[in-house]
Write a protein that holds these residues in place. Structure first.
Motif, PDB file in Angstrom:
ATOM      1  N   PRO A   5     -16.215  40.959  22.202  1.00 33.89           N
ATOM      2  CA  PRO A   5     -15.438  42.197  22.193  1.00 33.89           C
ATOM      3  C   PRO A   5     -14.461  42.261  21.011  1.00 33.89           C
ATOM      4  O   PRO A   5     -13.809  41.276  20.676  1.00 33.89           O
ATOM      5  N   GLY A   6     -14.375  43.431  20.424  1.00 37.29           N
ATOM      6  CA  GLY A   6     -13.390  43.673  19.381  1.00 37.29           C
ATOM      7  C   GLY A   6     -13.710  43.081  18.032  1.00 37.29           C
ATOM      8  O   GLY A   6     -12.918  43.192  17.105  1.00 37.29           O
ATOM      9  N   ARG A   7     -14.857  42.444  17.902  1.00 35.26           N
ATOM     10  CA  ARG A   7     -15.187  41.800  16.624  1.00 35.26           C
ATOM     11  C   ARG A   7     -16.235  42.601  15.871  1.00 35.26           C
ATOM     12  O   ARG A   7     -17.078  43.272  16.464  1.00 35.26           O
ATOM     13  N   ASP A  36     -20.990  43.218  18.029  1.00 33.69           N
ATOM     14  CA  ASP A  36     -20.127  42.586  17.032  1.00 33.69           C
ATOM     15  C   ASP A  36     -20.859  42.414  15.697  1.00 33.69           C
ATOM     16  O   ASP A  36     -20.507  41.545  14.898  1.00 33.69           O
ATOM     17  N   ASN A  89     -12.857  44.235  11.746  1.00 30.19           N
ATOM     18  CA  ASN A  89     -11.811  44.849  12.577  1.00 30.19           C
ATOM     19  C   ASN A  89     -10.440  44.262  12.278  1.00 30.19           C
ATOM     20  O   ASN A  89      -9.424  44.898  12.512  1.00 30.19           O
ATOM     21  N   ASP A 130      -4.628  43.454  17.827  1.00 29.48           N
ATOM     22  CA  ASP A 130      -5.637  43.274  18.870  1.00 29.48           C
ATOM     23  C   ASP A 130      -5.780  44.596  19.638  1.00 29.48           C
ATOM     24  O   ASP A 130      -5.428  45.651  19.114  1.00 29.48           O
ATOM     25  N   SER A 131      -6.274  44.523  20.862  1.00 28.59           N
ATOM     26  CA  SER A 131      -6.578  45.765  21.575  1.00 28.59           C
ATOM     27  C   SER A 131      -5.330  46.600  21.844  1.00 28.59           C
ATOM     28  O   SER A 131      -5.417  47.806  21.997  1.00 28.59           O
ATOM     29  N   SER A 159     -10.322  48.653  19.259  1.00 30.10           N
ATOM     30  CA  SER A 159     -10.956  48.778  20.563  1.00 30.10           C
ATOM     31  C   SER A 159     -11.730  47.497  20.893  1.00 30.10           C
ATOM     32  O   SER A 159     -12.582  47.056  20.127  1.00 30.10           O
ATOM     33  N   TYR A 160     -11.397  46.913  22.026  1.00 29.52           N
ATOM     34  CA  TYR A 160     -12.116  45.716  22.476  1.00 29.52           C
ATOM     35  C   TYR A 160     -13.191  46.068  23.488  1.00 29.52           C
ATOM     36  O   TYR A 160     -13.842  45.212  24.041  1.00 29.52           O
TER      37      TYR A 160
END
Lengths: 325, 445, 296
Positions: A85-87, A163, A251, C215-216, C248-249
Motif C-alpha cells: 500500500p502507498g508505494r 505498487d 510516492n 504518509d497516508s 493514498s495508501y
C-alpha cells in the motif's frame, strides 16, 4: 516489572540507531577476507556490547534489521498479487555513470540464486546512430504500467500490482513463454533446465523473492520487493560501484543509489530523464538519464571482459574505430 | 429397405479384412508415432533444454507446425462445408477426403502448442485460472470448438454410408464392425423425414463451421498480431493467415486426391475434372496469397523502419534466411502460376507435384513467420551463446514433427478402413432439394 | 578505487589529525616498512554516533593492507579505554564482526569521565597477531542535544533546530556555528532537504518546502543531523510532523483492462455471444440427429 519493561523498550529504541550506524560502516569497504583468530570463539556476531547507565558492560542481542514495511515477510501465493500500500516503485538509471562493471548483474544473480548465464538484468552496449558515442545501457524489467507480458498470460501467472511491480508466480506459470515473446524489451528468461539448488524450501517460495526457481517456468527481474520490506535497495542498485542505479518510491518523490538520495521529479526534470522505447505505450517505470558528461569512456567497460564477450560488441567497436581513422 | 448399391459393393471391398501390407504399414507408422512419444517424454523429463528453443527464439518449429497443421485443416472447412451449402455436385467425391484432412490435422496440430509448454503438468491451469484476455485462451477455445464441430460434421456425412454398410449383404468384416455400423447409422432408413433431418443437420453444421474456422485461424494469427514485435505486429495477419490456410489446405487436398486415385484405383470418381477444378482454385489462391504477401512486405519495405529493415535484411541475406525466403516465394507464387496457370505444363502429376511444393513452402513460410522476428528484438541480442542468438531445431523437435506427419497418415489409413473414402451416398442419392435460405412468401398461402 | 576512497571520505570521517598523520606515515615509510617486515600493516578507524534517543555508539573499523588490497579484519579483539590523562579507564574488549567493525553502545544515562571542556578521549587499540601488526586510534567525544520544533507563520512552515551542550559548570549552553543537515526519512534512505547553521543562540531556522510527500495522513519524519563533527560525531535527532502531502495508501482496485485479472466487459460479452451462438447450432444439429434416430 515496570523497570524491566522500560529496559526492553530502551533496547528496542537502540535498534533504530544501530542499524543506521551499522549501515554507514558497511558501505564502501571491501569484503572481509582477513581474519584474526585470537578473538575466535568469543565473537557471536549476533550480540552487541552495551555500557549501561551504571557503568557496567553487558552483552545484548543485536537486533535484526528493522522492518520498514509491515509485514516484513514477503507474502506467499495469491497474497503477493496485492501491491504494497502507498508505494509506487521506480528506478532511475544514470547512463553517464555506467561503465559496465557488471556488479549489478553479479549481485542480482547471487541474490536470486540464478545460474551464471541467467541474467535478469543485462548491460548492453548501445549506439544510437553513426555519429553517436556508444554507451553502456543496463536493462532490467521496466515494470510497465501497461505490461504487454501480463496482457497475454493465459493463466494470470504474471501480474501487475498496485505498487507498479510486475511479478511472476512460478507456482502458477505453465511455461508457454508467450510473455517472453510479448515483452518488447527482452527482459524475461526461461528456466530451460533444472535451476541451481536453493537453500529456500519450495514451501517458502514467495513471488516477491522469486526463489527457489522452477524448471519450465519464466522468471524475470522482480524489483526486489522483499528487500524493500526491510528498507534495502534492490541488489543491482546496492551493488553498483558507480552508483548509477537509483531506486525509490515515486510516492515519496525520492530515489536513492545507496550513497545519494535525490528527489525523483527534480532529477527527471533536471537531467531530462527518458524511458526506453516509450513510444510503444507500455509506460515503463524505469527512467534513464541520458549519457551526457560521462564519467568514463565506454571503452573502459570493455577492459575486464573476456574476449568472447568483446566479440559480441564487435560491430559497434569496429564502427567506432573506422570513424576515428 | 435396400440402401446398398453397386458402388458401395465395389468400394466396400477395400474395407474388408486388411492385408498383411496394411498391417506392416500401420506398424511402421505406429513405431514412428511412438518414437515421437518417447521424444516427448524425454522433453518432459529433461526440460526444454533438449529443444532448440532459447531465450530469444522462445518458440520454434512446434509453433510453426501448430499454425501449419491448423492451416491444412482449412481444406475441410472450406471445401467440404461451402460445397455442401452451395450444393456443388461435382465436388461430392472429394468431400470426405477434405473432412478427414480437417479432423486429422486438427487432432495432430493442436498438441504442438502444448509441446511448447514448459509445464505440461499444469495444463489444467488453463481452465482453472484462464484469462479471457490472452490470445492463448482464445486459441484453446476456438480450436477445441473447431475440432468438435469438424469431427461432428465428419460423422454426419458418414451416417448414410454407415447405413449402406449396415445393409450391405456379404460384407466380409468382423462382427463387431457390423454392429458398430448399425449403431453409427442411427436407424437411418432413408425415410423422407429422416432425409430432411439429416439434411438440416448437415446444413447447420456446415454453416457454423465456416465462420468458426475463419475465427479460429484469425485468432491463431493474433497470437502473433497481438504483439509489439516487428514482423508480427501486422494488421493484415488475420486475413493473410486465413488465405494461407485455405491455400495449403487445397494443395494438400490435391495431394491426397492423387494418392487415393493411384492407390485405390479411383480414376472413375476422382477424375481429371476434379483436378482441373481444384487446380483452378489453387491458382486463384496463389494469386490471393501473392497479393497478401506482397502487401505485407511492400508496406514494411517502403517505410524502412529500423526494426523492419533489420528483419527484411535477414530475408534477403542468403547467409541467413534468404534461401528459405526465396524457396518460399518461388514455390508459393511463381511456380504454381507457371506450371498450373499456363496450359503447357498442366497435368495431374504436375499439379500434384506443385501442390506438394506449395505445402512445403508454406511450412517454410510459417517458420519464417515464427523464428526470424523472435531473433530480431528491439533491443539488440548481445549474447555469447550462439544457440541463444540463432535458433536451430533439435532432434526432439524434428522427431515430434515427423511423428506428427506419421500420425496424420495413420489416421487416414485407419479411417479409410472404416468407411469408403468416397462418400457413396452423396454421389448416389443426389439431394438437390435444398431448403432455400430465403422463402418467398405469397399472401394467402 | 579513487572514487571509492573519495566516497569513503565523504561517508566515513576519520578524525582529521590521525588521517593526516596516517597519510604522512603511509606515504613516507609505507613501502619500505612493509617490504622490511612480513607482517601486514593494519589500520583502526573510529566513529562516534549520538542516536535519536540519546544513546551513544562508538564504532571501530579494522582494516589490513592498503589501496586495492585493503581488507576488513574480522574476529579481532579491540580493547576500548578512556584516556584519563595519566591513566586509562578500561571499558571493555570488542570483537570485530564479519565486516571488520565492532560497536560499543553507551546508554544515554552513562556519563563519561571528561576533561575541563567536557570532552572524553576514547582509545581503541588492536594488539596484532602473527601476521597483522598492531594498530590504535583515539576519538574525542562529547554530548550534544538537538531539539526540533515546528511553527507555521503565514502558511510558511518554519523548522527550528536548537543545539545545546554542557559547559564545565554542568549547564546547558547553546552551540554556535554548528552545521546541521535537515532531511526527511524515506523508505531506503534520508532525503536531504537543506543545511542550516546555528546562530549565537544555538538556533538554526529552515523554511520547510511544501511539496514533500508524507504518509497516508501526511506525516513525515524529519531528521536533524550533525555529520561527522570533531567531537560530537554524527548526531541524529528525529521528529514527526504532518507537513507532508498525504499519499493514498488505499489499494485501488485495478480497472477492467487487458493487463489486469478482470477482463473488459465487452470482451467477456463478445466471447459469450460467439460461444453461445456457435454451440447453439451444434446442439441444434445434434438434436436433428436425435429426431432422425427416433424416426427410424
Amino acid at each position: 516489572m515496570d523497570n524491566k519493561d522500560k529496559k526492553n523498550n530502551r533496547r528496542n529504541f537502540l535498534r533504530n540507531g544501530l542499524t543506521m550506524g551499522g549501515s554507514m560502516l558497511a558501505m564502501g569497504m571491501g569484503p572481509a577476507i582477513a581474519k584474526d583468530s585470537s578473538g575466535e570463539g568469543k565473537s557471536s556476531g549476533e550480540k552487541i556490547k552495551v555500557l549501561t547507565t551504571d557503568g557496567k558492560v553487558i552483552e545484548v542481542d543485536k537486533p535484526k534489521d528493522d522492518c520498514k514495511i509491515d509485514p516484513c515477510e514477503p507474502p506467499k501465493g495469491n497474497a503477493a498479487r496485492q501491491g504494497i500500500p502507498g508505494r509506487s516503485f521506480v528506478m532511475v538509471i544514470d547512463l553517464a555513470k555506467c561503465k559496465n562493471a557488471r556488479k549489478c548483474i553479479e549481485g542480482c544473480q547471487k541474490g536470486h540464486n540464478l545460474s551464471p548465464d541467467q541474467e535478469w538484468l543485462n548491460v548492453y552496449l548501445m549506439k544510437d546512430h553513426d555519429d553517436a558515442e556508444p554507451y553502456w545501457f543496463p536493462r532490467q524489467c521496466f515494470h510497465c504500467d501497461i505490461p504487454p507480458c501480463v496482457k497475454v498470460c493465459p493463466v494470470g501467472a504474471t501480474y501487475k500490482r498496485q505498487d507498479n511491480i510486475v511479478l511472476v508466480d512460478s507456482n502458477r506459470c505453465i511455461g508457454c513463454k508467450f510473455c517472453m515473446a510479448a515483452c518488447p524489451y527482452s527482459v524475461r528468461i526461461f528456466n530451460w533446465e533444472k535451476p541451481p539448488e536453493s537453500d529456500v524450501p519450495p514451501e517458502d517460495y514467495s513471488p516477491e523473492a522469486s526463489v527457489p526457481a522452477q524448471i519450465g517456468t519464466v522468471s524475470k527481474c522482480d524489483f526486489c520487493p522483499d528487500r524493500s520490506r526491510e528498507g534495502k535497495l534492490p541488489y543491482c542498485a546496492s551493488g553498483c560501484p558507480m552508483g548509477a542505479i537509483y531506486f525509490g518510491d515515486k510516492n515519496e518523490d525520492a530515489v536513492s543509489n545507496g550513497t545519494e538520495t535525490l528527489r525523483f521529479r527534480q532529477l527527471i526534470k533536471d537531467r531530462v530523464g527518458y524511458r526506453y522505447l516509450d513510444e510503444l505505450g507500455t509506460e515503463p517505470n524505469v527512467y534513464y538519464l541520458p549519457p551526457v558528461e560521462r564519467m568514463f569512456d565506454y571503452k573502459s567497460g570493455l577492459n575486464d571482459l573476456p574476449e568472447e564477450k568483446q566479440e559480441v560488441y564487435k560491430d559497434i567497436i569496429d564502427g567506432e574505430n573506422n570513424k576515428n581513422n | 429397405m435396400e440402401n446398398s448399391s453397386d458402388l458401395m459393393k465395389k468400394l466396400a471391398r477395400n474395407l474388408e479384412t486388411p492385408s498383411r501390407q496394411w498391417y506392416i504399414w500401420v506398424i511402421i507408422l505406429s513405431a514412428i508415432v511412438l518414437f515421437g512419444v518417447y521424444a516427448l517424454i524425454r522433453q518432459i523429463q529433461e526440460g526444454q533444454i533438449i529443444t532448440g528453443m532459447r531465450d530469444n527464439a522462445v518458440w520454434g518449429i512446434y509453433t510453426a507446425n501448430f499454425i501449419f497443421f491448423m492451416g491444412l485443416s482449412y481444406a475441410g472447412a472450406l471445401v467440404s462445408c461451402s460445397f455442401q451449402l452451395l450444393r456443388i455436385q461435382w465436388a461430392k467425391p472429394l468431400l470426405r477426403m477434405a473432412e478427414l484432412i480437417t479432423v486429422s490435422t486438427l487432432i495432430v496440430g493442436a498438441p504442438y502448442i502444448l509441446f511448447c509448454l514448459g509445464r505440461l503438468d499444469r495444463i489444467h491451469y488453463l481452465f482453472m485460472y484462464g484469462r479471457i484476455q490472452s490470445p492463448i485462451t482464445w486459441d484453446v477455445i476456438a480450436i477445441s470448438t473447431d475440432l468438435v464441430f469438424c469431427a461432428a460434421f465428419l460423422y454426419f456425412t458418414h451416417i448414410r454410408d454407415f447405413a449402406k454398410l449396415r445393409d450391405l449383404e456379404g460384407l466380409k468384416v468382423a462382427k463387431w464392425r457390423k454392429k458398430l455400423y448399425a449403431i453409427l447409422a442411427l436407424n437411418y432408413r432413408g425415410t423422407p423425414l429422416q432425409k430432411k433431418y439429416l439434411h438440416q443437420a448437415h446444413d447447420i453444421m456446415a454453416a457454423i463451421i465456416i465462420p468458426t474456422a475463419v475465427i479460429a485461424y484469425s485468432l491463431l494469427s493474433w497470437l502473433f498480431g497481438m504483439s509489439l514485435k516487428p514482423g508480427w505486429h501486422s494488421t493484415i495477419f488475420g486475413p493473410y493467415f486465413v488465405v494461407t490456410a485455405a491455400y495449403s489446405g487445397i494443395a494438400l487436398l490435391i495431394i491426397i486426391m492423387w494418392l487415393y486415385r493411384k492407390s485405390r484405383k479411383l480414376e472413375d470418381y476422382i477424375t481429371n475434372k476434379h483436378f482441373n477444378y481444384m487446380a483452378f482454385g489453387l491458382v486463384l489462391l496463389t494469386m490471393a496469397y501473392g497479393y497478401f504477401t506482397f502487401s505485407e512486405y511492400i508496406t514494411d519495405w517502403y517505410n524502412q523502419t529500423s526494426q523492419m529493415s533489420a528483419l527484411l535484411g535477414k530475408f534477403t541475406d542468403m547467409s541467413q534466411y534468404g534461401a528459405l525466403q526465396s524457396f518460399h516465394v518461388l514455390f508459393t507464387m511463381f511456380v504454381p502460376l507457371i506450371i498450373i496457370g499456363l496450359p503447357w505444363f498442366r497435368s495431374i502429376n504436375s499439379i500434384t507435384l506443385v501442390s506438394l511444393f506449395i505445402v512445403i513452402a508454406l511450412w517454410v513460410k510459417r517458420y519464417l513467420i515464427v523464428v526470424p522476428p523472435l531473433e530480431t528484438p528491439f533491443i539488440p541480442i548481445q549474447d555469447v551463446r550462439p544457440e541463444y542468438v540463432q535458433y536451430s531445431m533439435s532432434w526432439v523437435e524434428i522427431t515430434l514433427t515427423v511423428s506428427g506427419l506419421a500420425l496424420i497418415v495413420l489416421i487416414f489409413t485407419i479411417a479409410s478402413k472404416i468407411a469408403p473414402i468416397i462418400p457413396v451416398a452423396e454421389i448416389e442419392d443426389v439431394e438437390d432439394t435444398a431448403k432455400p435460405i430465403i422463402r418467398f412468401q405469397t399472401k394467402g398461402v | 578505487m579513487i572514487i571509492k576512497l573519495m566516497k569513503m571520505k565523504n561517508q566515513i570521517y576519520k578524525s582529521v589529525y590521525s588521517l593526516i598523520v596516517g597519510f604522512l606515515i603511509l606515504s613516507l615509510f609505507g613501502t619500505s616498512l612493509s617490504m622490511a617486515q612480513s607482517k601486514e600493516r593494519t589500520r583502526l578507524r573510529s566513529y562516534f554516533y549520538i542516536h535519536d534517543n540519546g544513546d551513544r555508539e562508538i564504532s571501530v573499523l579494522l582494516t589490513a593492507g592498503r589501496g586495492r588490497n585493503m581488507q576488513n579484519v574480522s574476529n579481532a579483539p579491540i580493547s576500548m579505554e578512556v584516556d584519563m590523562g595519566d591513566s586509562t579507564l578500561f571499558l571493555t574488549e570488542l570483537i570485530t564482526d564479519a565486516e571488520g567493525s565492532a560497536n560499543l553502545l553507551v546508554e544515554a544515562g552513562y556519563t563519561f569521565p571528561a576533561d575541563e571542556e567536557g570532552i572524553t578521549t576514547v582509545l581503541a587499540s588492536y594488539n596484532g597477531n602473527d601476521t597483522l601488526r598492531s594498530a590504535s586510534t583515539d576519538i574525542e567525544i562529547k554530548d550534544v542535544f538537538l531539539e526540533i520544533s515546528f511553527d507555521i507563520e503565514d502558511s510558511v512552515k518554519i523548522l527550528t533546530v536548537q543545539a545545546k551542550e554542557f559547559n564545565n559548570e554542568g549547564e546547558l549552553i547553546p552551540v554556535e556555528e554548528l552545521d546541521i543537515n535537515i532531511g526527511v526519512q524515506r523508505l531506503y534512505s534520508i532525503l536531504p532537504i537543506d543545511e542550516i547553521e546555528t546562530d549565537e543562540n544555538g538556533i538554526g531556522i529552515l523554511e520547510f518546502p511544501d511539496d514533500i510527500p508524507g504518509d497516508s495522513i501526511g506525516l513525515i519524519k524529519i531528521l536533524a543531523r550533525i555529520d561527522e563533527h570533531d567531537y560530537f560525531g554524527t548526531v541524529t535527532k528525529t521528529s514527526s510532523v504532518n507537513w507532508g502531502i498525504p499519499v493514498s495508501y488505499e489499494l485501488k482496485r485495478l480497472p477492467r483492462q487487458l493487463f489486469t485479472d478482470e477482463a473488459p466487459l465487452w470482451m467477456i460479452i463478445g466471447v459469450f455471444i460467439a460461444l453461445v451462438g456457435a454451440w447453439y447450432h451444434f446442439f441444434l444439429s445434434v438434436y436433428k440427429l436425435v429426431k432422425l434416430k427416433n424416426e427410424g
